[in-house]
Design a protein around this motif. Structure first.
Motif, short mmCIF file in Angstrom:
data_model
loop_
_atom_site.label_atom_id
_atom_site.label_comp_id
_atom_site.label_asym_id
_atom_site.label_seq_id
_atom_site.Cartn_x
_atom_site.Cartn_y
_atom_site.Cartn_z
N ASP A 172 0.63 -7.45 -9.83
CA ASP A 172 0.50 -6.53 -10.95
C ASP A 172 0.71 -5.12 -10.41
O ASP A 172 -0.20 -4.53 -9.83
N SER A 189 0.84 -1.20 0.00
CA SER A 189 0.00 0.00 0.00
C SER A 189 0.88 1.25 0.00
O SER A 189 0.38 2.35 -0.13
N ARG A 242 0.81 -2.37 -11.80
CA ARG A 242 -0.06 -1.36 -12.41
C ARG A 242 -1.41 -1.26 -11.73
O ARG A 242 -2.14 -0.30 -11.92
N SER A 243 -1.77 -2.25 -10.92
CA SER A 243 -3.06 -2.22 -10.22
C SER A 243 -2.95 -1.57 -8.85
O SER A 243 -3.96 -1.38 -8.18
N LEU A 244 -1.74 -1.22 -8.43
CA LEU A 244 -1.53 -0.64 -7.10
C LEU A 244 -1.67 0.88 -7.13
O LEU A 244 -1.51 1.51 -8.17
N SER A 245 -1.95 1.44 -5.97
CA SER A 245 -1.98 2.89 -5.82
C SER A 245 -0.54 3.36 -5.64
O SER A 245 0.11 3.03 -4.65
N ASN A 291 7.63 -4.55 -9.86
CA ASN A 291 7.39 -5.25 -11.13
C ASN A 291 8.03 -6.63 -11.16
O ASN A 291 7.67 -7.46 -12.01
#
Length: 116
Positions: free
Chosen positions: A102, A24, A104-107, A96
Motif C-alpha cells: 500500500d 523506506s 499510501r502507507s509509506l513515508s 503503486n
C-alpha cells in the motif's frame, strides 16, 4: 526498512517485473505527469530489476526527454520508467504497482519535478 524482493505488474499483467527495493526511500513528484497519475517511485539500478512479462509498451517523453515513461497500451498503467543517473541505467518502479504494498502507507519524500 531494508532491501526486499517485490513483484509487480501493470493492471492487465502484460507487463510484469521483479525488483529489489528499499521502500523506506520512495518519492512522489509534482511534475505535470506524476501529479496527474499519482505515482509513487522507487529508483534503483537496472540490475535490481528483472522484467518477467515484456509486453508491448508505449513510450512518453517530455520536458528534457531524460526519462522514458513506459505504459501498457492495453490497460494504460505505467508500472515503471527508465532513465539514467549519470552513466548508470536506472528504473523508476511505480510502487503503486507492487503486489501486496500500500504505497499510501509509506513515508513519501516529495520531489519538485515541476521546477526541473
Amino acid at each position: 526498512m531494508a532491501v526486499q524482493h517485490y513483484s509487480g505488474s501493470c493492471q492487465c499483467g502484460a507487463i510484469a517485473f521483479e525488483a529489489e527495493l528499499d521502500l523506506s526511500e520512495v518519492n512522489a513528484c509534482n511534475c505535470s505527469r506524476c501529479r496527474r497519475l499519482g505515482s509513487v517511485w522507487s529508483f534503483v539500478p537496472a540490475e535490481a530489476v528483472k522484467v518477467v512479462e515484456d509486453g508491448a509498451t508505449t513510450e512518453f517523453l517530455f520536458n528534457k526527454n531524460a526519462i522514458s515513461h513506459l505504459f501498457c497500451p492495453v490497460c494504460g498503467i505505467e508500472a515503471y520508467a527508465k532513465g539514467k543517473r549519470g552513466e548508470q541505467e536506472v528504473y523508476g518502479i511505480n510502487v503503486n504497482c507492487l503486489d501486496g504494498v500500500d504505497a499510501r502507507s509509506l513515508s513519501v519524500t516529495m520531489i519538485d519535478g515541476a521546477s526541473f
